[in-house]
Enzyme design. Sequence first.
Site, PDB file in Angstrom:
ATOM      1  N   ASP A   4      -8.629  -8.624   4.117  1.00  0.00           N
ATOM      2  CA  ASP A   4      -8.267  -7.610   5.101  1.00  0.00           C
ATOM      3  C   ASP A   4      -9.314  -7.505   6.201  1.00  0.00           C
ATOM      4  O   ASP A   4     -10.103  -6.565   6.197  1.00  0.00           O
ATOM      5  CB  ASP A   4      -8.081  -6.252   4.413  1.00  0.00           C
ATOM      6  CG  ASP A   4      -7.422  -5.227   5.327  1.00  0.00           C
ATOM      7  OD1 ASP A   4      -6.800  -5.624   6.311  1.00  0.00           O
ATOM      8  OD2 ASP A   4      -7.526  -4.024   5.026  1.00  0.00           O
ATOM      9  N   GLU A  29     -12.107  -2.249  12.489  1.00  0.00           N
ATOM     10  CA  GLU A  29     -12.102  -1.474  11.245  1.00  0.00           C
ATOM     11  C   GLU A  29     -13.296  -1.808  10.352  1.00  0.00           C
ATOM     12  O   GLU A  29     -13.967  -0.915   9.855  1.00  0.00           O
ATOM     13  CB  GLU A  29     -10.788  -1.726  10.500  1.00  0.00           C
ATOM     14  CG  GLU A  29     -10.695  -0.980   9.182  1.00  0.00           C
ATOM     15  CD  GLU A  29      -9.354  -1.180   8.490  1.00  0.00           C
ATOM     16  OE1 GLU A  29      -8.467  -1.852   9.065  1.00  0.00           O
ATOM     17  OE2 GLU A  29      -9.194  -0.657   7.369  1.00  0.00           O
ATOM     18  N   GLU A  35       0.815  -1.214   0.000  1.00  0.00           N
ATOM     19  CA  GLU A  35       0.000   0.000   0.000  1.00  0.00           C
ATOM     20  C   GLU A  35       0.852   1.268   0.000  1.00  0.00           C
ATOM     21  O   GLU A  35       0.634   2.182   0.796  1.00  0.00           O
ATOM     22  CB  GLU A  35      -0.954  -0.023   1.213  1.00  0.00           C
ATOM     23  CG  GLU A  35      -1.920  -1.207   1.143  1.00  0.00           C
ATOM     24  CD  GLU A  35      -2.909  -1.287   2.293  1.00  0.00           C
ATOM     25  OE1 GLU A  35      -2.626  -0.751   3.363  1.00  0.00           O
ATOM     26  OE2 GLU A  35      -3.970  -1.900   2.094  1.00  0.00           O
TER      27      GLU A  35
END
Lengths: 674, 674
Positions: free
Chosen positions: B361, B389, B282
Amino acid sequence: MSFEKMWLNYQKNEKSQVINRFMLGQSIYVCISEGENQENRVIRTAAKELQEAIGDILDTHVDIYEKIHESVDECLEGIILRRTDVLKTPDAYHVKERDGLLSIEANNGRGVLYGVFDLIRRLQCASNLKRLDVIETPDNPLRMLNHWDNMDGSIERGYSGQSFFFKNHELCINDRTHMYAKLMASVGINATVINNVNVKDSATELISSRYYKYLQVLSEVFADYGITLYLSLNYAAPIDLGGLASADPFDSEVIAWWEQKMQEIYTHLPHLGGFLVKADSEGRPGPFTYGRNQAEGANLLARAIKPYGGTIIWRCFVYNCQQDWRDYNTDRARAGYDYFAPLDGEFLENVVLQIKNGPMDFQVREPVSPLFGAMEHTQQILEVQIAQEYTGQQRHVCYLIPMFKEILDFKTYCGQDEDRVSDIVSGRSYGQKLCGMATVANTGNDTNWTGHDLAGANLYGYGRLSFNTSLSAEAIAKEWIQRTFGLDPEVEHILLNILMQSHSTYEKYTSPLGIGWMVEPNHHYGPNVDGYEYSRWGTYHRADHLGIGVDRTPQGTGYTHQYKEHNASMYADLESCPEALVLFFHHLKYTHELKTGKTVIQHIYDTHFEGVSEVETMIQEFKRLQGRIEQQVYLRILDRLEEQLESAREWRDQINTYFYRKSGISDKHGRQIF
Amino acid sequence: MSFEKMWLNYQKNEKSQVINRFMLGQSIYVCISEGENQENRVIRTAAKELQEAIGDILDTHVDIYEKIHESVDECLEGIILRRTDVLKTPDAYHVKERDGLLSIEANNGRGVLYGVFDLIRRLQCASNLKRLDVIETPDNPLRMLNHWDNMDGSIERGYSGQSFFFKNHELCINDRTHMYAKLMASVGINATVINNVNVKDSATELISSRYYKYLQVLSEVFADYGITLYLSLNYAAPIDLGGLASADPFDSEVIAWWEQKMQEIYTHLPHLGGFLVKADSEGRPGPFTYGRNQAEGANLLARAIKPYGGTIIWRCFVYNCQQDWRDYNTDRARAGYDYFAPLDGEFLENVVLQIKNGPMDFQVREPVSPLFGAMEHTQQILEVQIAQEYTGQQRHVCYLIPMFKEILDFKTYCGQDEDRVSDIVSGRSYGQKLCGMATVANTGNDTNWTGHDLAGANLYGYGRLSFNTSLSAEAIAKEWIQRTFGLDPEVEHILLNILMQSHSTYEKYTSPLGIGWMVEPNHHYGPNVDGYEYSRWGTYHRADHLGIGVDRTPQGTGYTHQYKEHNASMYADLESCPEALVLFFHHLKYTHELKTGKTVIQHIYDTHFEGVSEVETMIQEFKRLQGRIEQQVYLRILDRLEEQLESAREWRDQINTYFYRKSGISDKHGRQIF
C-alpha cells in the site's frame, strides 16, 4: 430510559420474614423538629425508604407517624427514627433492638438515613435483628464520587453508556436521578461531582444563569438523600466566561471576578458543596501559566468561596506531559511530590488536595503515592478509580476493592501512631476534618448502570469501604452478591471466587511486575507493549535485549526517596522491594532470579499463561450459574467474560511474543509463543 | 476561497519576449466545425488559454478569429488551431513553426488544447519557438486522478485542507473548479473521479436525483477542458439506495436495478465516463458477500453501463484485513495476484482493473505488483498515490516521480518484446485500448492546493509523466520549477537538488530496506516500529532479537513466485535480490553483511543518521533562496522543512533505539542512540 435497581432490587425474602417476624405489622415513628429543614427532609426520606423496603422484603405494610416535640419514650414496640445528641460524629448512627422496639438514632438526618440502609441490608441478607445493637461511625468525613461526564452526554473513560446527568448540553433530572441518589446514599456516599474534571465549552458555563435553575433542582434531589452537589470548574473561567484577559490568581480583577461569581453561585445554589479543580494538568489551565504555585492557585478560589462555607478540592495530578522519551532523568512518578510536598501548610483550610492512589495513573499495580504522609498540615483525600480505565474497562471483570484495601492499609511511616493511608485520609493521623475518599465513577445510562454487571461490586464496594475502611473486600463482595443476586449459596460461592481472584488474574495477563502501561494509547484498552514507549507521556518500560524496568533508586531517578523510611530503603533495595512492584523500581535483567526461583522472563511467560487459564476456569465456573441467576443478566455477564478471554489471549500472546523476540530466551515449558 | 495558480501563474517573461518576438502582434485563427459540439468547445478553450498566456507572458494582445469551413491555408503568419486527420491517435498533437506561421494540429479538440499548453510551457521556459516541429503522442489513453474527497468536505488521506468539490454534502462549483480543470488539462489529465472510493452515506446518493443537476454542471466545466467526470460507486447501492435485500450480481432484481439506474444516470449525465469501484476491500461491500468472484461482480456493472459507452474501473486492492498477526503463512502481498490473476479474460471489455503499483500500500519502497504482466486479456491501469500518505503527508518533501519512473521501467518478463510496466499499461504489450494510469490526488482547498508547495511537483509531474512516460524525473522537475518559480538558475539548482534527493532521503530515515510500515497506525504519520506488528492488517516486520524481515521465497510465503522468471528467482535468491528490497523478501540476521560490506544493523544506523543529516543540508541550502522566491512561499516551505527535520529526528531516534534495544548491537561509530 429504563434501569435496574442494583443491590436495592428488593425481593420478598422468606428467610428474613421468618427470622424477623417481630417486624411484621409494626409502625415507623419519625421524630422531626419544627419547620422545614435539611435534617427533617433526610429523616423523612429515611422513613419512606424503610417503609418501602420492609414492604417489599418482609411483604408487610408499615405506617409512618411523624412526631414533633412528642416524646416517643413511651413506645413499647415499633421503629423509631430520631436524632440524638449522644452520638457526636456526623453521619454516625446507632441501630438497636430491644424487646420489639427498634430504634435508629443519629446525630444528623444523614446518620438516620444510613442507619435505615444498614437495617435494610440486614433484612436483605436475612440477618437476625433481635438484640441488634450496633454503632457505626464513618471513617471518612468525605465520601465522594467524581463523574467524568461531559455535557454532550459522553463520559470520559466511561464504559457504561452515556451520561445520565447531561444530554445535548442540558441537565437530565428524572427517575434515574432519584434512583442514583438512593443507591449512593445506601452505601454512604455524601458528595458527588457531576461533571468531568476536564471542563470545557458548555461545562464552563455551568456556573452561569443558563444552568442555575436546573442545578438547584438537582441539588434538592440530592439533598433529600444527604448528598452534596459539587461541580468541576474551569480555572480559566475568568477568561472564558468573564472575558478578562487573565486568570492570574494575583490579578485584582481576577480576584474580584471570583468573589462576585461565588456570591452569585451561592445565591442560586445554596446547597452547593464547592468545586473540584484539575489545574495545570494535561493541557488544563492553571496557576503555572502565571508563575504562581499550586497553593497560590487554589487559595484564590478558597478565599472567594469561604464566605459560603464552600470547599475547593484541588487535584494533585500535575506532571509534565510533554516529556521527551529520550530523557532518562525526568520521572513522572516524582511530579506530584515535587510540586506539592513543599507547599504543605500553605493551602487554606477549605482547600482539600485530592491525591491519586499511585504516582502514575490508576494502573493495575503501582506503589502508593509518597504524598500520603508528606503533608501534615494539609487537608487531603485519596482518589481511586472504579471506572476501569486501565483494568479492563468493564469488559473484563476486575474487582478493585482488594487493591483499595492494600492502598488504605499501606503504612507510610509518617511518624504518627496511626500512619496508614486510611489513617491519614480519615483525619486520624493529623486531625484534619475535610478529608476522606473520592473515586472516579463507573456509571452510565446502561440499564445495569455499570456496563459489566459484576462492576456493580466496585460501585457498591467503594461506597461501603469509604464509610468503613476496616471492612474486608470479601465481606463487601458477599454482601453485594447477596443483595444483588439473592441468597443462593452456589451463586455466592462462584461469584465470590470470581470477584476475589479477578484483580490478580487481570494483573497476571497484563503488564508484569508493576511496570504498568503497555496498553493501546488513547483508549487504553488492550495490549501494546511499546504503545507509550516513544511518546511524551512519561510512561516508559525501557525494555531492551537484556532487561526491563525503571531504576527509581537514588542511582536512578531517586523517586524511592520521596518515601519516608523504612519505605524508601525497602523500595530502593532489590532484596526487600516487593516483587509485584520490582520493575517499577528497578531495571532488571530478564535472567534475574526472583524469590520464587523463577527468572524475570520465565515469570512473565508463566503469569501470562496462568492468567488466561484462570479466565478459562472463571468461565467454566460461571456457566454453572445458568438458571440460577436471571437469564438476561447471565447472558450479559457471559458475553463479557468471553470477550475478556479473547482479550486476555491477545495480551498473553503479545506480551510473551514481545519479550521472547526481544530477549531471545525461550519458555522453559516450550509453550506456544509467536 | 482564494487560490494560487501553481505552474500557470503566468509572469511577463522578457527572455521569452526577446526570443519569440515574432509572436508579437499575431492573431489566433481557430478552425471549428459547424454547430455546437464537444470538439469545438475544447478548441475554443484552447484559443482562449493561448490568448491569455501570450498576453501575460509576452505582454501582447492577440485576437482570436473563428473560421468555419474557411481555409486557413492562405495564412502567411499567425497561430492556427485546428483538427486534422493526419494524426490518428486521440489527444496527440503537432506543433510546428515555419516562417512565422505557428500551427497546432490534432486529431481532436483535446489534442489541440494539449498542443496549446505545450506551447505555453515553452513560452514560460523561454524556449525558442522558431523552427519548432514536434509531434507528441500520449503514452497512456487514460490519465486519471482519483480524489478521495468525502461529501462532508473532509478528504481521506488529504493533507491540503478540505475538499473543493464538496462541502456540507453539496457540490461546490466555482472559480476554483475552473482553475482545477485548467491546471489538470495543462498537464494532460483527461479523466477524474471526484469522490472517495470508500462510498458511504450521502456519497451513495450521488447517483440520485438529489445531485444530477449539479454533477451535470460540473461535468460541463470539465468538458470544456477535455476532462471526463467519473464517480466512485457503492457496490451495495441496490440495498442502500434501492431498498433491495441484496446486491448479489446474479440476482435478477439487482441486475434490473442497475440497468434502470444506469439508464437514469446517463439520461442526466451524458458526459459521465463511468465508475470507479472499491469492492470487497477494507470493509467495503462486494461480490464476495454473495460467493461471486471479482469478475462476476464487475461484469454486473459493466453490462448495465455498456449501452452508454461507460467504463467500470475495478480496484484490485482486495485482501484479508482481518489477519491474525500470529499467522505466518497468510501473506497480504499475495492477495491481489491470488484473487485476480486466475480471472484473466473473464472481465468484460469495458472493465478496467486498477492495480496499485505495489502489492502492499504505497510504501516508500515496495516491489512492483506481480499482477503487471499476469493478465494479458484484461484492461488495466496502474494506480499510484501522490497524496503522500506514507511519504510524509505533504509535511515532508518527497518528490515521487523518480519512484514512479522506476515502477514504469520495471521489466515484467511477461513474454512480450515490450514488457515493462509502462508498456503494459499503455497498451503496447497487449494492445489494450482502455488502459493507462491513475493517481490518488494530493489536492485540497489550501491556497497553494497541495499543502506543501513542493508537493505541487508531484501533481505536475504525475500529469506530465502519465502523458509521456519517457520523460525523466529531472526534466519534469526542472520544468515545474521554471514554470512555478521562474527562471532564476539558483532557484532551479537548489530546488532541483532538494526534489531529486528527497525520496531517497525520506527512505533513509524511515523504514529500512523495503520492510515498510513502522508508522503510527490509522493516521500513518511518524514512526511506530511495532505500530502494525500485532494488528490485523497483514503488515509485519517480524523483528526479533536476531533479525528482521519477511521470508517471501518459496521457503516462506512463496510470494516471489507470483513473478515471472527471471524476477521470481532474482527476488528469491538473496544474492540477486535488490538490497533496497531485501527485508521485503528475506528474513535476515542483523549481522548479515550487505554488498556494501555493512551489516544490516549498521546499515540501519548509518542510513538513519544520514537521512537526518541530509534534511539538515536541505534546509541550509533552501535558506539561500530567501529573497529569490516570494517571501510567503519561502516561509511556508521553510516551515515544513523544519517540521520535516524534527520528524526525521524522531524517526531516526525511534528506529535506531528500537533496533539497538532489540539487537543489543552498538553503532560502530558510537553515535547517540537512546
